[in-house]
Scaffold this motif. Structure first.
Motif, PDB file in Angstrom:
ATOM      1  N   THR A 279      -8.188  -5.638   6.587  1.00  0.00           N
ATOM      2  CA  THR A 279      -7.627  -6.980   6.716  1.00  0.00           C
ATOM      3  C   THR A 279      -6.886  -7.324   5.444  1.00  0.00           C
ATOM      4  O   THR A 279      -7.418  -7.159   4.344  1.00  0.00           O
ATOM      5  N   SER A 280      -5.647  -7.793   5.590  1.00  0.00           N
ATOM      6  CA  SER A 280      -4.864  -8.249   4.440  1.00  0.00           C
ATOM      7  C   SER A 280      -4.799  -9.766   4.455  1.00  0.00           C
ATOM      8  O   SER A 280      -4.576 -10.381   5.499  1.00  0.00           O
ATOM      9  N   SER A 281      -4.990 -10.368   3.297  1.00  0.00           N
ATOM     10  CA  SER A 281      -4.932 -11.824   3.161  1.00  0.00           C
ATOM     11  C   SER A 281      -3.694 -12.203   2.363  1.00  0.00           C
ATOM     12  O   SER A 281      -3.490 -11.721   1.247  1.00  0.00           O
ATOM     13  N   LEU A 282      -2.857 -13.069   2.949  1.00  0.00           N
ATOM     14  CA  LEU A 282      -1.641 -13.545   2.295  1.00  0.00           C
ATOM     15  C   LEU A 282      -1.785 -15.025   1.987  1.00  0.00           C
ATOM     16  O   LEU A 282      -2.351 -15.786   2.782  1.00  0.00           O
ATOM     17  N   ALA A 283      -1.240 -15.446   0.865  1.00  0.00           N
ATOM     18  CA  ALA A 283      -1.408 -16.838   0.434  1.00  0.00           C
ATOM     19  C   ALA A 283      -0.637 -17.818   1.294  1.00  0.00           C
ATOM     20  O   ALA A 283      -0.984 -18.986   1.390  1.00  0.00           O
ATOM     21  N   GLY A 284       0.467 -17.352   1.926  1.00  0.00           N
ATOM     22  CA  GLY A 284       1.263 -18.240   2.764  1.00  0.00           C
ATOM     23  C   GLY A 284       2.321 -19.013   2.011  1.00  0.00           C
ATOM     24  O   GLY A 284       2.847 -19.999   2.527  1.00  0.00           O
ATOM     25  N   ARG A 285       2.691 -18.566   0.815  1.00  0.00           N
ATOM     26  CA  ARG A 285       3.694 -19.277   0.022  1.00  0.00           C
ATOM     27  C   ARG A 285       5.115 -18.888   0.393  1.00  0.00           C
ATOM     28  O   ARG A 285       6.057 -19.585   0.024  1.00  0.00           O
TER      29      ARG A 285
ATOM     30  N   VAL B  13      -7.106   0.059 -10.996  1.00  0.00           N
ATOM     31  CA  VAL B  13      -6.280   1.246 -10.793  1.00  0.00           C
ATOM     32  C   VAL B  13      -4.820   0.810 -10.804  1.00  0.00           C
ATOM     33  O   VAL B  13      -4.510  -0.351 -10.532  1.00  0.00           O
ATOM     34  N   PRO B  14      -3.885   1.751 -11.099  1.00  0.00           N
ATOM     35  CA  PRO B  14      -2.490   1.354 -11.282  1.00  0.00           C
ATOM     36  C   PRO B  14      -1.613   1.449 -10.047  1.00  0.00           C
ATOM     37  O   PRO B  14      -0.480   0.958 -10.073  1.00  0.00           O
ATOM     38  N   ASP B  15      -2.090   2.105  -8.972  1.00  0.00           N
ATOM     39  CA  ASP B  15      -1.201   2.309  -7.830  1.00  0.00           C
ATOM     40  C   ASP B  15      -1.988   2.346  -6.521  1.00  0.00           C
ATOM     41  O   ASP B  15      -3.215   2.526  -6.519  1.00  0.00           O
ATOM     42  N   PRO B  16      -1.295   2.165  -5.379  1.00  0.00           N
ATOM     43  CA  PRO B  16      -1.978   2.133  -4.082  1.00  0.00           C
ATOM     44  C   PRO B  16      -2.701   3.430  -3.742  1.00  0.00           C
ATOM     45  O   PRO B  16      -3.750   3.409  -3.089  1.00  0.00           O
TER      46      PRO B  16
ATOM     47  N   THR C 270       1.964  -8.339  -2.132  1.00  0.00           N
ATOM     48  CA  THR C 270       2.790  -7.497  -2.994  1.00  0.00           C
ATOM     49  C   THR C 270       3.174  -6.217  -2.270  1.00  0.00           C
ATOM     50  O   THR C 270       2.589  -5.849  -1.250  1.00  0.00           O
ATOM     51  N   THR C 271       4.172  -5.528  -2.832  1.00  0.00           N
ATOM     52  CA  THR C 271       4.574  -4.231  -2.280  1.00  0.00           C
ATOM     53  C   THR C 271       3.404  -3.256  -2.305  1.00  0.00           C
ATOM     54  O   THR C 271       3.180  -2.498  -1.356  1.00  0.00           O
ATOM     55  N   GLU C 272       2.640  -3.279  -3.391  1.00  0.00           N
ATOM     56  CA  GLU C 272       1.508  -2.368  -3.521  1.00  0.00           C
ATOM     57  C   GLU C 272       0.430  -2.653  -2.475  1.00  0.00           C
ATOM     58  O   GLU C 272      -0.188  -1.729  -1.936  1.00  0.00           O
ATOM     59  N   ALA C 273       0.214  -3.930  -2.181  1.00  0.00           N
ATOM     60  CA  ALA C 273      -0.784  -4.291  -1.178  1.00  0.00           C
ATOM     61  C   ALA C 273      -0.376  -3.787   0.204  1.00  0.00           C
ATOM     62  O   ALA C 273      -1.213  -3.281   0.974  1.00  0.00           O
ATOM     63  N   ARG C 274       0.915  -3.936   0.537  1.00  0.00           N
ATOM     64  CA  ARG C 274       1.386  -3.429   1.837  1.00  0.00           C
ATOM     65  C   ARG C 274       1.262  -1.914   1.898  1.00  0.00           C
ATOM     66  O   ARG C 274       0.880  -1.349   2.928  1.00  0.00           O
ATOM     67  N   ARG C 275       1.582  -1.245   0.812  1.00  0.00           N
ATOM     68  CA  ARG C 275       1.462   0.211   0.762  1.00  0.00           C
ATOM     69  C   ARG C 275       0.011   0.641   0.943  1.00  0.00           C
ATOM     70  O   ARG C 275      -0.292   1.573   1.682  1.00  0.00           O
ATOM     71  N   LEU C 276      -0.901  -0.070   0.279  1.00  0.00           N
ATOM     72  CA  LEU C 276      -2.319   0.262   0.405  1.00  0.00           C
ATOM     73  C   LEU C 276      -2.808   0.065   1.830  1.00  0.00           C
ATOM     74  O   LEU C 276      -3.531   0.920   2.367  1.00  0.00           O
ATOM     75  N   ALA C 277      -2.428  -1.038   2.458  1.00  0.00           N
ATOM     76  CA  ALA C 277      -2.826  -1.279   3.844  1.00  0.00           C
ATOM     77  C   ALA C 277      -2.302  -0.176   4.755  1.00  0.00           C
ATOM     78  O   ALA C 277      -3.001   0.276   5.666  1.00  0.00           O
ATOM     79  N   GLY C 278      -1.083   0.291   4.481  1.00  0.00           N
ATOM     80  CA  GLY C 278      -0.526   1.377   5.280  1.00  0.00           C
ATOM     81  C   GLY C 278      -1.263   2.685   5.090  1.00  0.00           C
ATOM     82  O   GLY C 278      -1.456   3.448   6.041  1.00  0.00           O
TER      83      GLY C 278
ATOM     84  N   LEU D  36     -11.178  -5.949   2.678  1.00  0.00           N
ATOM     85  CA  LEU D  36     -10.260  -7.076   2.577  1.00  0.00           C
ATOM     86  C   LEU D  36      -9.340  -6.846   1.395  1.00  0.00           C
ATOM     87  O   LEU D  36      -9.803  -6.642   0.268  1.00  0.00           O
ATOM     88  N   ILE D  37      -8.021  -6.885   1.652  1.00  0.00           N
ATOM     89  CA  ILE D  37      -7.016  -6.724   0.614  1.00  0.00           C
ATOM     90  C   ILE D  37      -6.374  -8.077   0.355  1.00  0.00           C
ATOM     91  O   ILE D  37      -5.786  -8.670   1.268  1.00  0.00           O
ATOM     92  N   LEU D  38      -6.514  -8.577  -0.848  1.00  0.00           N
ATOM     93  CA  LEU D  38      -5.784  -9.775  -1.248  1.00  0.00           C
ATOM     94  C   LEU D  38      -4.386  -9.327  -1.621  1.00  0.00           C
ATOM     95  O   LEU D  38      -4.187  -8.634  -2.622  1.00  0.00           O
ATOM     96  N   GLY D  39      -3.403  -9.683  -0.784  1.00  0.00           N
ATOM     97  CA  GLY D  39      -2.106  -9.042  -0.889  1.00  0.00           C
ATOM     98  C   GLY D  39      -0.945  -9.958  -1.182  1.00  0.00           C
ATOM     99  O   GLY D  39      -1.049 -10.912  -1.939  1.00  0.00           O
TER     100      GLY D  39
END
Length: 252
Positions: free
Chosen positions: A28-34, A231-234, A9-17, A4-7
């Motif tokens: 699974t990526s979780s977005l706050a919906g804001r 860690v600093p990057d995806p 952000t650009t880094e979260a999308r990159r990691l999921a990819g 589960l990725i709490l996402g």
């Protein structure tokens, strides 16, 4: 295995990819919906809150999550603390993906602020035309500055309260250096306010401000949970997941 990725952000999308398509791994990526129309990452996506620490811990157990990655924005508030507590309750390994913050270079005129309220206190002594790049939330901190003019940039329209003399610029990064130069020039900006978000997507405004000799108020990051591996990057986060579970990346 299930990650589960709490996402959001650009880094979260990159990691999921990077992880999507790995044999034996569900992402699974979780977005706050804001954000009204978020950029969706590859893989499965859930949108909305968990209901605090207990709700997140229950979700981790119910969906048999094997690892949790906190790749939320550095200013996402309490979600990092909820993630740390929920991971401990559910006994799920946790990794924080945090882009490094910005550091000033020669020519920068930066003023550190500990909060948006502190940034608002500093502004009257620094300029009259403010480029406010802290997003649509938290504008109430600046609502009392009736003598200053604000350009507020955000992805979605902000709601009140906000300063009475405000122009809203709806835009989404990444931003270019030429574009940021033009914003400062056209709006005659003489002070910029930013959060210490880090990363390259919104950094060009700092270069444009440096070139123009415009001071920048930098709101420093809030405290993060202690004792969480980071860690600093995806790419490093993807390696952590693959090594943790002994998986082979999809391109191999």
């Amino acid at each position: 295995m299930h990650v589960l990725i709490l996402g959001g952000t650009t880094e979260a999308r990159r990691l999921a990819g990077l992880l999507h398509g790995t044999p034996g791994l569900t992402v699974t990526s979780s977005l706050a919906g804001r954000v009204a129309s978020p950029r969706l990452p590859p893989g499965e996506v859930r949108i909305g809150g968990f209901g605090g620490t207990d709700g997140m811990a229950a979700w981790l157990r119910d969906h048999r999550v094997d690892a949790l990655i906190d790749a939320t924005h550095p200013f996402a508030g309490t979600i990092g603390f909820h993630a740390a507590a929920a991971a401990a309750v559910a006994r799920v390994p946790l990794l924080a993906l945090r882009r490094p913050g910005w550091d000033p270079v020669a020519g920068d005129v930066w003023h550190d602020a500990t909060s948006l309220a502190h940034a608002a206190e500093l502004l009257p002594g620094l300029g009259r035309r403010v480029f406010l790049t802290t997003g649509r939330l938290g504008l109430a901190a600046f609502a009392g500055l009736t003598d200053l003019w604000f350009l507020v940039r955000s992805v979605d329209p902000p709601g009140p309260p906000f300063p009475p003399r405000t122009e809203v610029l709806l835009d989404r990064g990444p931003f270019t250096l030429d574009g940021e130069r033009e914003v400062l020039r056209q709006r005659r900006i003489d002070v910029v306010v930013t959060k210490d978000s880090g990363g390259a997507a919104t950094a060009p405004k700092l270069t444009a401000a440096r070139e123009a000799g415009v001071p920048v108020v930098v709101v420093r990051r809030p405290p993060a949970p202690e004792g969480v591996a980071q860690v600093p990057d995806p790419e490093a986060a993807a390696r952590w997941v693959l090594d943790h579970f002994g998986l082979v990346p999809p391109e191999s």
